[in-house]
Design an enzyme around this catalytic site. Structure first.
Site, short mmCIF file in Angstrom:
data_model
loop_
_atom_site.label_atom_id
_atom_site.label_comp_id
_atom_site.label_asym_id
_atom_site.label_seq_id
_atom_site.Cartn_x
_atom_site.Cartn_y
_atom_site.Cartn_z
N ASP A 181 -6.95 1.26 -0.42
CA ASP A 181 -5.72 0.60 0.03
C ASP A 181 -5.41 -0.63 -0.81
O ASP A 181 -4.25 -0.90 -1.13
CB ASP A 181 -5.85 0.19 1.50
CG ASP A 181 -5.82 1.37 2.45
OD1 ASP A 181 -5.42 2.47 2.03
OD2 ASP A 181 -6.20 1.18 3.62
N GLU A 190 0.83 -1.20 0.00
CA GLU A 190 0.00 0.00 0.00
C GLU A 190 0.87 1.25 0.00
O GLU A 190 0.62 2.20 -0.76
CB GLU A 190 -0.91 0.03 1.23
CG GLU A 190 -2.00 -1.01 1.25
CD GLU A 190 -2.73 -1.01 2.59
OE1 GLU A 190 -2.61 0.00 3.32
OE2 GLU A 190 -3.40 -2.00 2.91
N GLU A 234 -3.93 0.46 -4.11
CA GLU A 234 -2.52 0.83 -3.94
C GLU A 234 -1.64 -0.38 -3.73
O GLU A 234 -0.50 -0.42 -4.21
CB GLU A 234 -2.40 1.79 -2.75
CG GLU A 234 -3.03 3.15 -3.00
CD GLU A 234 -3.13 4.01 -1.76
OE1 GLU A 234 -3.46 5.20 -1.89
OE2 GLU A 234 -2.87 3.49 -0.65
N ASP A 252 1.09 3.88 -3.12
CA ASP A 252 0.69 5.27 -2.94
C ASP A 252 1.74 6.21 -3.53
O ASP A 252 1.40 7.18 -4.23
CB ASP A 252 0.51 5.55 -1.45
CG ASP A 252 0.15 6.99 -1.17
OD1 ASP A 252 -0.88 7.46 -1.67
OD2 ASP A 252 0.91 7.67 -0.44
#
Length: 299
Positions: A139, A56, A142, A60
């Site tokens: 999440d 995650e 990502e 990101d």
């Protein structure tokens, strides 16, 4: 859905791999990495395995980088003085970026992919039905991107393709730009009409145009006449004024209107840094800034 298996199995593995491949252009080969994508931290803590949190985090960062890169390539360019200019202002750029990678946008993509059902959840997550939350779905998106970064060994072509494909970047950037009421489809040829329409709708005062012709300012070295046109509006009590010189009265007028319109809309014009210069020259289809003092021809 709560499954105690720490690895995807059978049809889950086949379907998850297929969907991610179709949506990102990358096939995740490792079953371990594929399975880790779907392990929430609550599940990992209960089972003593590794969660998807690192994926995650990486995903990101990857998203932020490639979204900025792709939007910059679409809207930015080097100007005539080699300064980097942007067709949209910073606040609009920020809005586009945030919209593309918002929890809402990423959650919608995961819903379309229909892969949230493969999440491994701990008891508390199951009880609280966190799989329905936008943040949890974002999440997961990502984590997919982060896993691709790790398995591809940070292959830049793979990552950019994955981000472009997964976010449907080309269509979404166009939609975001065109959906902004401030960013209209205008150019130097229709600027006079567009500026007049804005005034009629109360978005600024009616533009005023002031001219100085060759009888007063003379001619270019090639014998063509010089025309100066100053366009002015008042936008929320702030005056916006630009002056353009050209070989014809109409060309000078439309170029001046174009510069005023760009400033009024908070947009960077396509020729250069419009807010640094008040006097420009429009000749042979090129609009270039000029630092000459123009007061004597505007009095």
């Amino acid at each position: 859905m709560h499954l105690k298996e720490t690895y995807l199995h059978g049809e889950e593995k086949v379907e998850a791999r297929r969907i991610i491949s179709e949506k990102t252009g990358y096939i995740i080969k490792s079953t371990s990495i594929l399975s880790q994508i779907f392990r929430r931290s609550s599940f990992a803590a209960e089972m003593g395995v590794t969660s998807n949190e690192i994926f995650e985090f990486i995903g990101d960062q990857v998203l932020d980088y490639y979204v900025v890169k792709i939007v910059s390539e679409r809207c930015g360019s080097l100007g005539i003085t080699d300064d980097y200019t942007f067709r949209i202002r910073e606040n609009r750029f920020t809005f586009i970026k945030q919209t593309l990678v918002s929890n809402e946008a990423l959650a919608k993509i995961i819903d379309e992919w229909e892969i949230v059902k493969y999440l491994r959840l701990g008891r508390s997550d199951i009880k609280n039905e966190v799989a329905k939350e936008q943040k949890v779905k974002a999440d997961l998106f990502e984590a997919v991107i982060g896993a691709i970064a790790i398995e591809s060994n940070w292959d830049t072509q793979v990552l950019e393709t994955a981000v472009r494909s997964a976010l449907d970047m080309e269509n979404k950037i166009t939609d975001l730009i065109e959906s902004d009421t401030k960013v209209r489809c205008f150019n130097i040829d229709n600027a006079i009409t567009t500026l007049k329409e804005f005034a009629e709708h109360g978005r600024c005062t009616m533009p005023s145009y002031k001219f100085a012709g060759p009888d007063y300012v003379g001619y270019y070295e090639d014998g063509k006449p010089k025309w100066f046109c100053t366009c002015c509006i008042v936008d929320e009590k702030i005056g916006i004024t630009y002056t353009v010189e050209s070989t014809s009265k109409s060309e000078a007028k439309k170029a001046a209107a174009y510069l005023v319109l760009c400033q009024h809309l908070g947009m960077q014009n396509q020729y250069g840094p419009n807010d640094w210069y008040s006097l420009w020259t429009y000749k042979d289809g090129k609009l270039t800034p000029n630092r000459k003092d123009n007061k004597k021809v505007l009095s």
